[in-house]
Motif scaffolding. Sequence first.
Motif, PDB file in Angstrom:
ATOM      1  N   ILE A 121      -2.441  -0.678  10.196  1.00  0.00           N
ATOM      2  CA  ILE A 121      -1.901   0.385   9.363  1.00  0.00           C
ATOM      3  C   ILE A 121      -0.416   0.152   9.108  1.00  0.00           C
ATOM      4  CG2 ILE A 121      -1.414   1.871  11.347  1.00  0.00           C
ATOM      5  CD1 ILE A 121      -2.217   4.248   9.502  1.00  0.00           C
ATOM      6  N   LEU A 122      -0.013   0.295   7.854  1.00  0.00           N
ATOM      7  CA  LEU A 122       1.369   0.055   7.429  1.00  0.00           C
ATOM      8  C   LEU A 122       2.024   1.389   7.093  1.00  0.00           C
ATOM      9  CD1 LEU A 122       3.611  -1.972   6.486  1.00  0.00           C
ATOM     10  CD2 LEU A 122       2.534  -1.899   4.222  1.00  0.00           C
ATOM     11  N   ASP A 123       3.177   1.644   7.682  1.00  0.00           N
ATOM     12  CA  ASP A 123       3.921   2.880   7.429  1.00  0.00           C
ATOM     13  C   ASP A 123       4.635   2.755   6.084  1.00  0.00           C
ATOM     14  OD1 ASP A 123       5.595   5.063   7.349  1.00  0.00           O
ATOM     15  OD2 ASP A 123       6.095   4.987   9.483  1.00  0.00           O
ATOM     16  N   LEU A 124       4.088   3.395   5.050  1.00  0.00           N
ATOM     17  CA  LEU A 124       4.659   3.281   3.705  1.00  0.00           C
ATOM     18  C   LEU A 124       6.061   3.857   3.635  1.00  0.00           C
ATOM     19  CD1 LEU A 124       1.537   4.242   1.542  1.00  0.00           C
ATOM     20  CD2 LEU A 124       2.350   1.963   2.137  1.00  0.00           C
ATOM     21  N   LYS A 125       6.305   4.933   4.382  1.00  0.00           N
ATOM     22  CA  LYS A 125       7.631   5.552   4.388  1.00  0.00           C
ATOM     23  C   LYS A 125       8.675   4.587   4.943  1.00  0.00           C
ATOM     24  CE  LYS A 125      10.126   9.681   5.939  1.00  0.00           C
ATOM     25  NZ  LYS A 125      10.037  10.947   6.704  1.00  0.00           N
ATOM     26  N   GLU A 126       8.291   3.841   5.977  1.00  0.00           N
ATOM     27  CA  GLU A 126       9.213   2.882   6.581  1.00  0.00           C
ATOM     28  C   GLU A 126       9.563   1.763   5.608  1.00  0.00           C
ATOM     29  OE1 GLU A 126       9.592   0.115  10.639  1.00  0.00           O
ATOM     30  OE2 GLU A 126       7.723   1.180  10.181  1.00  0.00           O
ATOM     31  N   VAL A 127       8.606   1.385   4.763  1.00  0.00           N
ATOM     32  CA  VAL A 127       8.860   0.346   3.761  1.00  0.00           C
ATOM     33  C   VAL A 127       9.697   0.893   2.608  1.00  0.00           C
ATOM     34  CG1 VAL A 127       7.791  -1.247   2.106  1.00  0.00           C
ATOM     35  CG2 VAL A 127       6.738  -0.882   4.339  1.00  0.00           C
ATOM     36  N   GLY A 128       9.411   2.137   2.224  1.00  0.00           N
ATOM     37  CA  GLY A 128      10.098   2.732   1.078  1.00  0.00           C
ATOM     38  C   GLY A 128       9.195   2.896  -0.118  1.00  0.00           C
ATOM     39  N   ILE A 129       7.874   3.032   0.141  1.00  0.00           N
ATOM     40  CA  ILE A 129       6.892   3.199  -0.932  1.00  0.00           C
ATOM     41  C   ILE A 129       6.481   4.670  -0.990  1.00  0.00           C
ATOM     42  CG2 ILE A 129       4.591   2.570  -1.750  1.00  0.00           C
ATOM     43  CD1 ILE A 129       4.920  -0.098  -0.295  1.00  0.00           C
ATOM     44  N   PRO A 130       6.635   5.316  -2.144  1.00  0.00           N
ATOM     45  CA  PRO A 130       6.211   6.715  -2.264  1.00  0.00           C
ATOM     46  C   PRO A 130       4.715   6.845  -1.976  1.00  0.00           C
ATOM     47  CG  PRO A 130       7.519   6.053  -4.168  1.00  0.00           C
ATOM     48  CD  PRO A 130       7.212   4.804  -3.397  1.00  0.00           C
ATOM     49  N   ALA A 131       4.349   7.887  -1.252  1.00  0.00           N
ATOM     50  CA  ALA A 131       2.955   8.077  -0.856  1.00  0.00           C
ATOM     51  C   ALA A 131       2.444   9.404  -1.396  1.00  0.00           C
ATOM     52  CB  ALA A 131       2.820   8.042   0.659  1.00  0.00           C
ATOM     53  N   GLY A 132       1.137   9.430  -1.672  1.00  0.00           N
ATOM     54  CA  GLY A 132       0.488  10.670  -2.089  1.00  0.00           C
ATOM     55  C   GLY A 132       1.048  11.203  -3.392  1.00  0.00           C
TER      56      GLY A 132
END
Length: 508
Positions: free
Chosen positions: A263-274
């Motif tokens: 599982i990749l933390d999108l917030k940590e990368v900087g990708i908007p989620a949802g």
Amino acid sequence: MEILTSIVGKITEYTVEPIVRQANHLIFYKGNFKKLKDSVEHLEDTRERIIHKVESETRNGKVIEKDVTDWLVKVDKVIEKAKWLQNDPRHPNVRCSAWSFPNLILRHQLSRKATKIKNDVVQVQSQESFDQIGYLPPLDVVASFPTRDDEKYDTRELLKEDIVQALADLNSHNIGVYGLGRVGKTTLVEKVAQIAKENKLFDKVVKAEVSKKLDIRRIQGEIADFLGLRFEEESNRGRAERLRQRIKMEKSILIILDNIWTILDLKEVGIPAGDEHNGCKLLMTSRNQDVLLQMDVPKDFTFKVELMSENETWSLFQFMAGDVVKDRTLKDVAYQVAQKCEGLPLRVVTVARAMINKRDVESWKDALRKLQSNDHTEMEPGTYSALELSYNSLESDEMRDLFLLFALMLGNDIEYFLKVAMGLDILKHVKAMDDARNRLYSIIKSLEARCLLLEVKTDRNIQMHDFVCDFAISITRRDKHVLLREQSDEEWPTKDFFKRCTQIFLNE
């Protein structure tokens, strides 16, 4: 008096000045051409300097600004006009000499043209003022994808259509593609991205390789490169916020996250989620369907990449091997070689390229023998390493041991494996049969999600692809020192092997 002065001024302006100006063309003929020559030489020097800058920017991969290229075109045209006038063959007819009277009309015309062109040269010279010569164009990830439509590398048209349809679905945010290593997931999503771009589903498409060894900074950098973003922030958190802001600037964007293992933390990368950015969609690939589900991909939007069919395998093999497979004496054995590639596109390509110039049947039979070899030393290295990586990434020794057990006793049903697993004490810390059964079912489902097992059908028998089974058996022999005897006339191993041997399986 003032009125008289005004009248005289107007008369001078409309009569005397034009006469003087026309007379100057006759009197200062040589001077006008000298001024033209000097202006042209100055402009040529400037052009040469700008061309040097253009060449330097081009070598650095920059696109030249339009005003610069337009200016260079104007320069070429005005210099061409000046050169033509300077080389006009009528010049001798306008010179003053003791033997002939000059052609005053021609002298006036040429001198006047020289003055006009000189003014044009000066005007073009004055326009040489550029903020910059060139700029770095935005990277186009789709353009970097290989285009091999003619070789039918990926003929899974229905699957591609389903994924494109999912991307176009207004209710979709995350889409996932899963399958065995080297089965063609990356190629598939790249072709999907090309279709999405052609259909103008997204304003921007970017891609990042996630890989097993997670590196947030590298992932951020790959996405930023395709967005033309240069980070000034030092911390990953700062970079993530900057990247998030930049992604939100795109009205619609497709982000491809390839080869996700955990599982990749999108917030940590900087990708908007949802719902943070409705115009942002993610297309992810993994060997494990469970990972995609953990990444909030709805199960209906997960797509499994199966092995190529026999016809697809043969079609790709023929294209890559060339005319050699059309030889009647080789076609049958070539077809067998192709099918031993087990429907793996990269394996088909590798083997076909290796056989491209082999025109003797002996070489093809030797290749077939190697592919059929039971000692597995002849397995194509890329395929073996891909499977080994999947095997080593299994969550527990329980899961690894059961995977190897399934390969050794393939075709038996779940209840049979439950008894064997309990007898061999593979399932740890369970005493009741119901608990053991639940644990076994859970592991089977996990192996299915990783594409290491085929989906269990109504007969409840365990099955796997032949090349996966071959790999697993090679691991049991290498790491577990297991003896698998499948034929009664098979030669028994040495005493040294029996000293290391931990288990013997007789499938005679």
